[in-house]
Design an enzyme around this catalytic site. Sequence first.
Site, short mmCIF file in Angstrom:
data_model
loop_
_atom_site.label_atom_id
_atom_site.label_comp_id
_atom_site.label_asym_id
_atom_site.label_seq_id
_atom_site.Cartn_x
_atom_site.Cartn_y
_atom_site.Cartn_z
N ARG A 11 0.84 -1.20 0.00
CA ARG A 11 0.00 0.00 0.00
C ARG A 11 0.87 1.25 0.00
O ARG A 11 0.63 2.21 -0.74
CB ARG A 11 -0.92 0.01 1.21
CG ARG A 11 -1.83 1.21 1.26
CD ARG A 11 -2.61 1.28 2.59
NE ARG A 11 -3.29 2.53 2.73
CZ ARG A 11 -2.69 3.68 3.07
NH1 ARG A 11 -1.42 3.73 3.29
NH2 ARG A 11 -3.40 4.79 3.19
N GLU A 30 1.02 20.97 -16.64
CA GLU A 30 0.51 22.22 -16.05
C GLU A 30 1.57 23.31 -16.08
O GLU A 30 2.54 23.27 -15.31
CB GLU A 30 0.04 21.97 -14.61
CG GLU A 30 -1.12 21.01 -14.50
CD GLU A 30 -2.38 21.53 -15.15
OE1 GLU A 30 -2.64 22.75 -15.09
OE2 GLU A 30 -3.13 20.71 -15.71
N ARG A 57 14.91 30.49 7.89
CA ARG A 57 15.13 29.63 6.72
C ARG A 57 13.96 28.65 6.57
O ARG A 57 13.48 28.38 5.47
CB ARG A 57 16.46 28.89 6.83
CG ARG A 57 16.80 28.08 5.60
CD ARG A 57 18.23 27.55 5.62
NE ARG A 57 19.18 28.64 5.44
CZ ARG A 57 20.02 29.09 6.38
NH1 ARG A 57 20.05 28.52 7.57
NH2 ARG A 57 20.83 30.10 6.13
N GLU A 71 -1.04 24.99 -5.34
CA GLU A 71 -1.20 24.91 -6.80
C GLU A 71 -1.67 23.51 -7.22
O GLU A 71 -2.52 23.37 -8.10
CB GLU A 71 0.09 25.28 -7.53
CG GLU A 71 -0.01 25.23 -9.03
CD GLU A 71 -1.08 26.14 -9.62
OE1 GLU A 71 -1.67 25.76 -10.66
OE2 GLU A 71 -1.35 27.22 -9.06
N GLU A 78 -9.77 22.10 -10.30
CA GLU A 78 -10.11 22.42 -11.68
C GLU A 78 -10.33 21.15 -12.51
O GLU A 78 -11.23 21.10 -13.35
CB GLU A 78 -9.02 23.29 -12.30
CG GLU A 78 -8.98 24.69 -11.74
CD GLU A 78 -7.89 25.55 -12.34
OE1 GLU A 78 -7.08 25.04 -13.14
OE2 GLU A 78 -7.85 26.75 -12.00
N LYS A 96 -13.61 27.07 -9.20
CA LYS A 96 -12.32 27.41 -9.81
C LYS A 96 -11.79 28.74 -9.28
O LYS A 96 -10.59 28.88 -9.01
CB LYS A 96 -12.45 27.46 -11.33
CG LYS A 96 -12.63 26.07 -11.94
CD LYS A 96 -12.67 26.16 -13.45
CE LYS A 96 -12.69 24.79 -14.08
NZ LYS A 96 -12.46 24.82 -15.52
N ASP A 97 -12.67 29.73 -9.10
CA ASP A 97 -12.25 31.03 -8.58
C ASP A 97 -11.75 30.91 -7.14
O ASP A 97 -10.77 31.56 -6.76
CB ASP A 97 -13.39 32.04 -8.64
CG ASP A 97 -13.71 32.49 -10.06
OD1 ASP A 97 -12.93 32.15 -10.98
OD2 ASP A 97 -14.73 33.18 -10.24
#
Length: 119
Positions: A11, A30, A57, A71, A78, A96-97
Amino acid sequence: MTFEKKKGIKRLISSINNSLAGLADALLTEDAFRQLFIINSVLVIIAFFLDVTKIERLFLISSCFLLLVVELLNTAIETVVDRVSLDLHPLSKRAKDLGGAAQLVTVVMTIIIWLIIIF
């Protein structure tokens, strides 16, 4: 059709392979993800050469990774919306917005973190 779930190490290996396939797909298909990946790769390298504390850092690098995560989630939203229907619909636009808004908030957050730490 019956589907038997994998267990244990099989798995885990399957999950890692699926995740790597998703990452490869995003990099290959993409443009927005590929651009962010390149920019953030450079930023992470720069973060290691800056004269900052370890926690600073950590913030710099974490913000870069968060940008990529958001993203990927935006792209997933989407993709699902397009899978359901390519017809224009107010709820599809909203989904989507909202995904795009999440990405925008993350970009602004990352810029603010970098500016505060660097300056």
